[in-house]
Enzyme design. Structure first.
Site, PDB file in Angstrom:
ATOM      1  N   GLU A 167     -23.691 109.389  64.433  1.00 24.67           N
ATOM      2  CA  GLU A 167     -23.720 110.323  63.317  1.00 24.67           C
ATOM      3  C   GLU A 167     -22.301 110.743  62.927  1.00 24.67           C
ATOM      4  O   GLU A 167     -21.685 111.563  63.610  1.00 24.67           O
ATOM      5  CB  GLU A 167     -24.538 111.552  63.681  1.00 24.67           C
ATOM      6  N   HIS A 224     -29.087 110.346  60.299  1.00 20.37           N
ATOM      7  CA  HIS A 224     -29.499 110.399  61.705  1.00 20.37           C
ATOM      8  C   HIS A 224     -30.280 109.142  62.103  1.00 20.37           C
ATOM      9  O   HIS A 224     -31.302 109.244  62.797  1.00 20.37           O
ATOM     10  CB  HIS A 224     -30.340 111.653  61.943  1.00 20.37           C
ATOM     11  N   HIS A 275     -29.527 121.264  62.608  1.00 16.57           N
ATOM     12  CA  HIS A 275     -29.752 120.365  61.473  1.00 16.57           C
ATOM     13  C   HIS A 275     -30.369 121.050  60.252  1.00 16.57           C
ATOM     14  O   HIS A 275     -31.235 120.484  59.585  1.00 16.57           O
ATOM     15  CB  HIS A 275     -30.612 119.181  61.904  1.00 16.57           C
TER      16      HIS A 275
END
Length: 398
Positions: A356, A218, A143
């Protein structure tokens, strides 16, 4: 590059508010289907002030997003009896988001980037150059590195209201070399809510050097309400025939596989918990669901229906539509009771499901995957919609 449906939607939002325009008079507020308000949400240790925006429609749906991390802090929605509850996990204060997420391990409601998901060994090649991203999950870069987009304060670029909706656009400039990524990336996210209970997330980005970009949100959903316990009885449908298998480090093997006959087969609606304890290698390695389903063969020009989630207990349901090629579904496998939400209840494994919409994990290292390379002169342009609803009679659990 052709204009997408998502771009036109956001253009309608933004056209209603010229730069420098004065706030709409109170007399007009009553005519608006969605109201938009802004207020301070706290101050970071370095003195930066964080704001939170609230978008609310007349049906009881409310979206809250703050400038720190471009984070969705709450989504309120009514159930079949009209009772309104927050349906995403989060924290009650700014300090909670900062202190409880020191290494970016939770990502509650966050805008994730510059590259969402995993990059193997924190390394990728682009145009003959090798780039190294900090490893934040074992040997993986997860991420966006140590301080991804979720750890920065975003600039308020614009707000807009129309007779049908409202939006706020947040922007940040990610400098060349930030977290090891090449090129100065200018990223924009427009958060919108309309009278049809649709939450829209429109992502745009440009760069001055070849780079890679994969943005997503998220949020962790629990349609029975934040803090209400496990989502195992919620019903999920995913419109995908295939997925990308992964190894024990959650990295794709570079292949695709059919969902048929596996715990990942959600082509027809079924309980999230129906196969959660499946003994197959894939489920054992991930401790639950944390996989990428292939929902579009390639990025779509307009949002496509890719998933449906419903809660028999409350009657709430949600469609997920996106232009993205993949849908990473994650059953909050890492939550262990250490974190407490606004309800005062501790969060545990399976207390939510993240949906997501994004490109595939480790895309830069797999040429056969849809590319996440962005070059100067091109525009990264993706949209995801979350359409909230209610089923008066509920959905029986199979």
């Amino acid at each position: 590059m052709h204009a997408s449906f998502s771009y036109r939607v956001c253009a309608l939002f933004l056209a209603a508010m010229l730069p420098g325009a004065a706030p709409a008079p109170m007399a007009r507020a009553a005519a608006m289907a969605v109201t938009l308000t802004r207020a301070p949400f706290g101050t970071l240790p370095d003195g930066q002030v964080v704001e939170r925006f609230t978008l609310a429609n007349t049906h009881g749906v409310r979206l809250q997003v703050m400038t720190y991390g471009a984070i969705i802090t709450a989504i309120d929605a009514p159930d079949r009896r009209g009772h309104v509850a927050d349906v995403v996990l989060g924290f009650p204060t700014l300090e909670d988001y900062v202190v409880n997420n020191p290494r970016g391990s939770l990502y509650f409601g966050a805008t994730v980037g510059r590259v969402a998901n995993r990059i193997a060994n924190g390394t990728f090649s682009l145009d003959g150059h090798v780039y190294h991203i900090p490893r934040t999950e074992g040997t993986n870069a997860l991420h966006g590195g140590r301080r991804g987009f979720d750890r920065h304060v975003w600039h308020v670029e614009a707000t807009a209201t129309t007779t049908d909706g409202a939006s706020v656009t947040l922007m940040r400039v990610s400098p060349d070399g930030e977290e090891g990524f090449p090129g100065t990336l200018v990223a924009h996210v427009t958060f919108g809510l309309n009278s049809r209970n649709e939450l829209s997330l429109h992502y745009r980005a440009t760069t001055d050097r070849p780079t890679v970009v994969n943005l997503t949100n998220h949020s962790y959903f629990n349609l029975n309400g934040e803090g209400s316990g496990s989502v195992e009885n919620e019903i999920l449908q995913i419109h995908a025939d295939t997925f990308t298998p992964v190894d024990a480090a959650s990295l794709p093997l570079g292949t695709t596989a059919p969902v048929a006959g596996t715990a990942l087969d959600f082509r027809t609606p079924r309980r999230i918990g129906a196969c959660l304890r499946d003994g197959g290698q894939q489920m054992r390695d991930q401790h639950g669901y944390d996989f990428n389903w292939i929902v579009n063969a390639a990025p779509a020009s307009a949002p496509v229906l890719v998933a449906h989630l419903s809660d028999p207990a409350s009657g709430r349901n949600m469609d997920v539509l996106t232009t993205q090629p993949g849908l990473q579904v994650y059953t909050a496998n890492a939550l262990d009771g250490r974190y407490t939400g606004p309800s005062g209840h501790a969060y545990r494994q399976t207390d939510a499901v993240a949906l997501e919409a994004e490109h595939y994990p480790d895309s830069p290292n797999h040429p056969d995957f849809p590319t996440i390379t962005l070059r100067p002169g091109a525009i990264y342009d993706q949209t995801t919609l979350y359409r909230l609803g209610v089923e008066p009679g509920g959905t029986p659990a199979p």
